[in-house]
Design an enzyme around this catalytic site. Sequence first.
Site, PDB file in Angstrom:
ATOM      1  CG  ASP A 122      -1.853   1.099   1.236  1.00 33.61           C
ATOM      2  OD1 ASP A 122      -2.857   1.079   0.409  1.00 33.61           O
ATOM      3  OD2 ASP A 122      -1.708   2.013   2.169  1.00 33.61           O
TER       4      ASP A 122
ATOM      5  CB  THR B 271      -2.068   5.679  -1.519  1.00 31.17           C
ATOM      6  OG1 THR B 271      -1.926   4.407  -1.451  1.00 31.17           O
ATOM      7  CG2 THR B 271      -3.313   6.216  -0.800  1.00 31.17           C
ATOM      8  CB  THR B 272       0.446   3.000  -5.566  1.00 30.97           C
ATOM      9  OG1 THR B 272       0.297   2.158  -4.189  1.00 30.97           O
ATOM     10  CG2 THR B 272       1.845   2.691  -5.891  1.00 30.97           C
TER      11      THR B 272
ATOM     12  CG  ASP C 299      -6.663   0.738   0.376  1.00 32.01           C
ATOM     13  OD1 ASP C 299      -6.606   1.321   1.315  1.00 32.01           O
ATOM     14  OD2 ASP C 299      -5.886   0.621  -0.520  1.00 32.01           O
TER      15      ASP C 299
HETATM   16  P1  ADP Z   1      -2.976   2.105  -5.817  1.00 32.70           P
HETATM   17  O1  ADP Z   1      -2.431   2.428  -4.301  1.00 32.70           O
HETATM   18  O2  ADP Z   1      -2.670   3.439  -6.483  1.00 32.70           O
HETATM   19  O3  ADP Z   1      -4.259   2.065  -5.423  1.00 32.70           O
HETATM   20  P2  ADP Z   1      -2.634  -0.453  -6.553  1.00 32.70           P
HETATM   21  O4  ADP Z   1      -1.480  -1.278  -6.201  1.00 32.70           O
HETATM   22  O5  ADP Z   1      -3.991  -0.779  -5.727  1.00 32.70           O
HETATM   23  O6  ADP Z   1      -2.270   1.103  -6.467  1.00 32.70           O
HETATM   24  O7  ADP Z   1      -2.913  -0.422  -8.135  1.00 32.70           O
HETATM   25  C1  ADP Z   1      -4.095  -0.041  -8.639  1.00 32.70           C
HETATM   26  C2  ADP Z   1      -3.898   0.018 -10.128  1.00 32.70           C
HETATM   27  O8  ADP Z   1      -4.135  -1.411 -10.420  1.00 32.70           O
HETATM   28  C3  ADP Z   1      -5.117   0.700 -10.729  1.00 32.70           C
HETATM   29  O9  ADP Z   1      -4.613   1.368 -11.715  1.00 32.70           O
HETATM   30  C4  ADP Z   1      -6.175  -0.378 -11.043  1.00 32.70           C
HETATM   31  O10 ADP Z   1      -6.813  -0.012 -12.426  1.00 32.70           O
HETATM   32  C5  ADP Z   1      -5.126  -1.409 -11.392  1.00 32.70           C
HETATM   33  N1  ADP Z   1      -5.829  -2.864 -11.215  1.00 32.70           N
HETATM   34  C6  ADP Z   1      -6.376  -3.466 -10.346  1.00 32.70           C
HETATM   35  N2  ADP Z   1      -6.778  -4.682 -10.700  1.00 32.70           N
HETATM   36  C7  ADP Z   1      -6.413  -4.977 -11.808  1.00 32.70           C
HETATM   37  C8  ADP Z   1      -6.461  -6.129 -12.684  1.00 32.70           C
HETATM   38  N3  ADP Z   1      -7.115  -7.240 -12.398  1.00 32.70           N
HETATM   39  N4  ADP Z   1      -5.780  -6.047 -14.058  1.00 32.70           N
HETATM   40  C9  ADP Z   1      -5.519  -4.624 -14.432  1.00 32.70           C
HETATM   41  N5  ADP Z   1      -5.303  -3.996 -13.394  1.00 32.70           N
HETATM   42  C10 ADP Z   1      -5.585  -4.040 -12.385  1.00 32.70           C
HETATM   43 MG    MG Z   2      -5.348   0.262  -4.770  1.00 34.50          MG
END
Ligand code: ADP
Ligand code: MG
Length: 569
Positions: free
Chosen positions: A67, A100-101, A396
């Site tokens: 996270d 947040t990432t 989240d």
């Molecule tokens: P953040 O902290 O920014 O939410 P995450 O590690 O949760 O970072 O990643 C979020 C990103 O991953 C988003 O751009 C979301 O659309 C993408 N995402 C989530 N699940 C999938 C999936 N199954 N396939 C492709 N992208 C995905």
């Molecule tokens: Mg996320």
Amino acid sequence: MAVQATQANMPVVLLKDGASQTKGREAQKNNIAASKIIAEIVRTSLGPRGMDKMLVDSLGDVTITNDGATILKEIDVQHPAAKMLVEISKSTDNEVGDGTTSVVVLAGALLEHAESLVLQDVHPTVIVDGYKKAGKKAKQHLKEIAEQVSADDKPTLLKIAKTSMQTKLVRKESDKLSDIVVQAVLAASVKDGENYTVDEDDIKVEKKTGGSISDSSIIQGIVLDKEIVHSGMPKKVTNSKIALINTALEIEKTEIDAKINISTPDQMKLFLDEENKMLKNMVDKIINVGATVIFCQKGIDDMSQHYLAKAGILAVRRIKESDLTKLAKASGARIVTNLDDLSEKDLGAADLVEERKVEEDRWVFVEGCKHPKSVTILLRAGSQRVVDEVERAVHDAIMVVKDVMELPSIVAGGGAPETYVATQIMSWSKTLEGREQLAAEKFAEALEAIPLALSENAGMDPIDTLATLRSQQLKGNKWTGIDVMKGQVSDLKTSNIVEPLAVKYQIISAATEAACMILRIDDVIATVKSAGPPSGGEGGMPPGMGGMPPGMGGMPPGMGGMPDMGGMM
Ligand code: ADP
Ligand code: MG
């Protein structure tokens, strides 16, 4: 080494000894470099195939997470520009809970792309203006592709919660957990006309190690991680009448030092009897108003416990203030400070108050409250570190479901909206005159950092993937994105990878704002604390600038002021 300016052969001393200053290009380069490092740290953890980070604090405590906000909170960042990225990650966490990432990755990319313009002598204010316009435009384009949904549509909310959990360690259990989360948010939601609001504080999250993640559950009421104070009390009370008390059921120690002379055993007995009488009086007040359960924020004396038990009252002590407030909201009781004030109408109600065993502990469950909006999610997992990460994932998910209920619009995930907006900004930039055009182009390129990172982390070829994605987006297939689990560019609507529009808005606004703010800085002045050691040396550094040797010009670019960073990776 004070900074001095010379005017007509007269040195003008502006800063205290030991203060340092970097100016102009040097300061910009330094800030951009530090921001890029921060973005690089979290970049590899973006998306479902992102890696986790193991963070060890100074006491040796280990946190394992992917996270963004948590990673940046745990590493003690010193560089002032880098700190700003940590801030936006935190504020994104508070505002929308997810992304947040992404916000840090995007801010880092915006700064990286700005750097190339700065090197070509484009003035930072021009870049800032271009970025601001592009940021506004980007939000309009996001709105274009967003799909309106109905705010309380459970299947949509489930998809939203599940997508957010896809990127976390709880992926395998995301069916069960998203169901729990959606139930909780729906229960806590308040409808006002057409709009919903959700106060996430109405959802209590308790965690307990032991069992597995799939043993997690939702309780329609409040769970207190406390046990009943006395073994003689009932373990279960139905149709309870609840008193909430934030004063101690004990004899208060006087503040004055008084001496009581007792010379005979009779006097001793009298004294103790008097004390007991006072305690009995207190308890009687509770019994007389008809309470059957009391929750006390402070202590309950042994003797009071005895009297309460005798009257068949269930009592729990040392309840957290926040829990007492939740209990008040849920049961309709009023928190009472002075027992003399306690009356029948201060009492709240719950269908059932019961002590149950949770692993090795006994916890009190308050169910069937008057105000059914209060729910508790009880999270379980095999170890403390896992249950902590489950809690972050659930946080989240709660937040994204809340986001959609409050702003019922969704977009695809998997880099689709970022790529769409990038293509649109790219063609719009051609309409701009002058150097702002260059800035707008860079903004579009920076947006592509998200699909690039997603595909790279999934082991896909980032260039090929982006090219395919771009061409699909240009054709108007707005739901086409990177399906990271399948390792291909495909329709994300059928694979249910959707995200709240609110999160995408926040990512773009916060990242643009932070990048612009950092770009506008052309002078970094680090002063010393007035009481600090006379000059130079580490000891003289103000806390925010620690580790930055005075005279920042001598710092290797890229690592400015962040000695620990390398070790974190
Ligand atoms: P953040 O902290 O920014 O939410 P995450 O590690 O949760 O970072 O990643 C979020 C990103 O991953 C988003 O751009 C979301 O659309 C993408 N995402 C989530 N699940 C999938 C999936 N199954 N396939 C492709 N992208 C995905
Ligand atoms: Mg996320």
